[in-house]
Design a protein around this motif. Sequence first.
Motif, PDB file in Angstrom:
ATOM      1  N   MET A   1      21.248 -13.502 -36.128  1.00  0.00           N
ATOM      2  CA  MET A   1      20.562 -12.247 -36.387  1.00  0.00           C
ATOM      3  C   MET A   1      21.082 -11.214 -35.374  1.00  0.00           C
ATOM      4  N   ASN A   2      21.236  -9.977 -35.834  1.00  0.00           N
ATOM      5  CA  ASN A   2      21.718  -8.939 -34.916  1.00  0.00           C
ATOM      6  C   ASN A   2      20.694  -7.803 -34.782  1.00  0.00           C
ATOM      7  N   VAL A   3      20.941  -6.907 -33.809  1.00  0.00           N
ATOM      8  CA  VAL A   3      19.961  -5.867 -33.503  1.00  0.00           C
ATOM      9  C   VAL A   3      19.745  -4.895 -34.658  1.00  0.00           C
ATOM     10  N   ALA A   4      20.758  -4.662 -35.478  1.00  0.00           N
ATOM     11  CA  ALA A   4      20.592  -3.747 -36.610  1.00  0.00           C
ATOM     12  C   ALA A   4      19.528  -4.241 -37.586  1.00  0.00           C
ATOM     13  N   GLU A   5      19.313  -5.557 -37.620  1.00  0.00           N
ATOM     14  CA  GLU A   5      18.326  -6.137 -38.533  1.00  0.00           C
ATOM     15  C   GLU A   5      16.884  -5.923 -38.065  1.00  0.00           C
ATOM     16  N   ILE A   6      16.679  -5.674 -36.782  1.00  0.00           N
ATOM     17  CA  ILE A   6      15.301  -5.537 -36.288  1.00  0.00           C
ATOM     18  C   ILE A   6      15.024  -4.192 -35.626  1.00  0.00           C
ATOM     19  N   MET A   7      16.038  -3.363 -35.463  1.00  0.00           N
ATOM     20  CA  MET A   7      15.844  -2.111 -34.728  1.00  0.00           C
ATOM     21  C   MET A   7      14.909  -1.161 -35.465  1.00  0.00           C
ATOM     22  N   GLN A   8      14.218  -0.358 -34.680  1.00  0.00           N
ATOM     23  CA  GLN A   8      13.364   0.692 -35.224  1.00  0.00           C
ATOM     24  C   GLN A   8      14.238   1.926 -35.452  1.00  0.00           C
ATOM     25  N   THR A   9      14.089   2.561 -36.598  1.00  0.00           N
ATOM     26  CA  THR A   9      14.925   3.727 -36.909  1.00  0.00           C
ATOM     27  C   THR A   9      14.134   5.034 -36.959  1.00  0.00           C
ATOM     28  N   ASN A  10      12.821   4.947 -36.880  1.00  0.00           N
ATOM     29  CA  ASN A  10      11.988   6.145 -36.819  1.00  0.00           C
ATOM     30  C   ASN A  10      11.899   6.539 -35.349  1.00  0.00           C
ATOM     31  N   LEU A  11      12.950   7.185 -34.872  1.00  0.00           N
ATOM     32  CA  LEU A  11      13.124   7.403 -33.443  1.00  0.00           C
ATOM     33  C   LEU A  11      12.251   8.517 -32.891  1.00  0.00           C
ATOM     34  N   VAL A  12      11.812   8.321 -31.659  1.00  0.00           N
ATOM     35  CA  VAL A  12      11.085   9.341 -30.915  1.00  0.00           C
ATOM     36  C   VAL A  12      12.111   9.980 -29.990  1.00  0.00           C
ATOM     37  N   THR A  13      12.387  11.261 -30.219  1.00  0.00           N
ATOM     38  CA  THR A  13      13.415  11.948 -29.443  1.00  0.00           C
ATOM     39  C   THR A  13      12.872  13.275 -28.908  1.00  0.00           C
ATOM     40  N   SER A  14      13.544  13.756 -27.885  1.00  0.00           N
ATOM     41  CA  SER A  14      13.196  15.039 -27.310  1.00  0.00           C
ATOM     42  C   SER A  14      14.450  15.653 -26.715  1.00  0.00           C
ATOM     43  N   SER A  15      14.391  16.941 -26.476  1.00  0.00           N
ATOM     44  CA  SER A  15      15.507  17.624 -25.817  1.00  0.00           C
ATOM     45  C   SER A  15      15.325  17.506 -24.303  1.00  0.00           C
ATOM     46  N   PRO A  16      16.399  17.657 -23.544  1.00  0.00           N
ATOM     47  CA  PRO A  16      16.307  17.550 -22.082  1.00  0.00           C
ATOM     48  C   PRO A  16      15.460  18.637 -21.438  1.00  0.00           C
ATOM     49  N   ASP A  17      15.264  19.756 -22.122  1.00  0.00           N
ATOM     50  CA  ASP A  17      14.488  20.842 -21.513  1.00  0.00           C
ATOM     51  C   ASP A  17      12.982  20.731 -21.762  1.00  0.00           C
ATOM     52  N   ALA A  18      12.546  19.716 -22.511  1.00  0.00           N
ATOM     53  CA  ALA A  18      11.109  19.482 -22.697  1.00  0.00           C
ATOM     54  C   ALA A  18      10.502  19.093 -21.357  1.00  0.00           C
ATOM     55  N   THR A  19       9.229  19.409 -21.166  1.00  0.00           N
ATOM     56  CA  THR A  19       8.576  19.062 -19.911  1.00  0.00           C
ATOM     57  C   THR A  19       8.085  17.615 -19.939  1.00  0.00           C
ATOM     58  N   VAL A  20       7.818  17.097 -18.764  1.00  0.00           N
ATOM     59  CA  VAL A  20       7.300  15.739 -18.641  1.00  0.00           C
ATOM     60  C   VAL A  20       6.011  15.589 -19.448  1.00  0.00           C
ATOM     61  N   VAL A  21       5.111  16.558 -19.358  1.00  0.00           N
ATOM     62  CA  VAL A  21       3.846  16.455 -20.082  1.00  0.00           C
ATOM     63  C   VAL A  21       4.076  16.490 -21.597  1.00  0.00           C
ATOM     64  N   GLU A  22       5.031  17.272 -22.070  1.00  0.00           N
ATOM     65  CA  GLU A  22       5.329  17.308 -23.508  1.00  0.00           C
ATOM     66  C   GLU A  22       5.839  15.951 -23.994  1.00  0.00           C
ATOM     67  N   VAL A  23       6.707  15.337 -23.215  1.00  0.00           N
ATOM     68  CA  VAL A  23       7.239  14.033 -23.611  1.00  0.00           C
ATOM     69  C   VAL A  23       6.154  12.963 -23.500  1.00  0.00           C
ATOM     70  N   ALA A  24       5.312  13.038 -22.466  1.00  0.00           N
ATOM     71  CA  ALA A  24       4.206  12.082 -22.332  1.00  0.00           C
ATOM     72  C   ALA A  24       3.251  12.192 -23.520  1.00  0.00           C
ATOM     73  N   ASP A  81      25.921  -4.452 -34.220  1.00  0.00           N
ATOM     74  CA  ASP A  81      26.201  -5.848 -34.562  1.00  0.00           C
ATOM     75  C   ASP A  81      25.957  -6.805 -33.399  1.00  0.00           C
ATOM     76  N   ALA A  82      25.346  -6.319 -32.315  1.00  0.00           N
ATOM     77  CA  ALA A  82      25.066  -7.183 -31.160  1.00  0.00           C
ATOM     78  C   ALA A  82      24.063  -8.264 -31.543  1.00  0.00           C
TER      79      ALA A  82
END
Length: 143
Positions: A1-24, A81-82
């Motif tokens: 089994m490889n990581v592509a088979e179990i990975m989550q694809t609904n990613l939580v992302t942010s830009s680098p200029d977001a504040t710590v509280v916004e990301v939290a 494929d890892a």
Amino acid sequence: MNVAEIMQTNLVTSSPDATVVEVAQLLTERGVGACLITQDGRLAGIFTERDLLRLVSTGADVRNRPVAQVMTRRVTMAPPDADLLWAADTMRRLGVRHLPVGEGGLVAGIVSIRDLFAAAEAVLRLDPRGADAARDMLSAAGA
């Protein structure tokens, strides 16, 4: 089994200029422990619950600091494929609970320690001989 088979694809992302509280707040709203910080479509870093704990423990008011100043920049990325044992061993060795999946800085998904435990449980339930594979996976993850 490889990581592509179990990975989550609904990613939580942010830009680098977001504040710590916004990301939290984003972590809380989405019920996850890691946010991928992306810039121009590429992985720039990761901000996790552990990063937040480390920051808060300093006693400084970090709420309005840009997440780019405090994110983890050195991030190991797993190729899709890892093998799961490689991913589990890598996470244990690095002391991390989240491993982005992708290539060339482009993220396709993320695998968490929780995903590895779920995969191990599935192996145990579906294959009576899967106990050895599940034990190997959990052992590699340091459980």
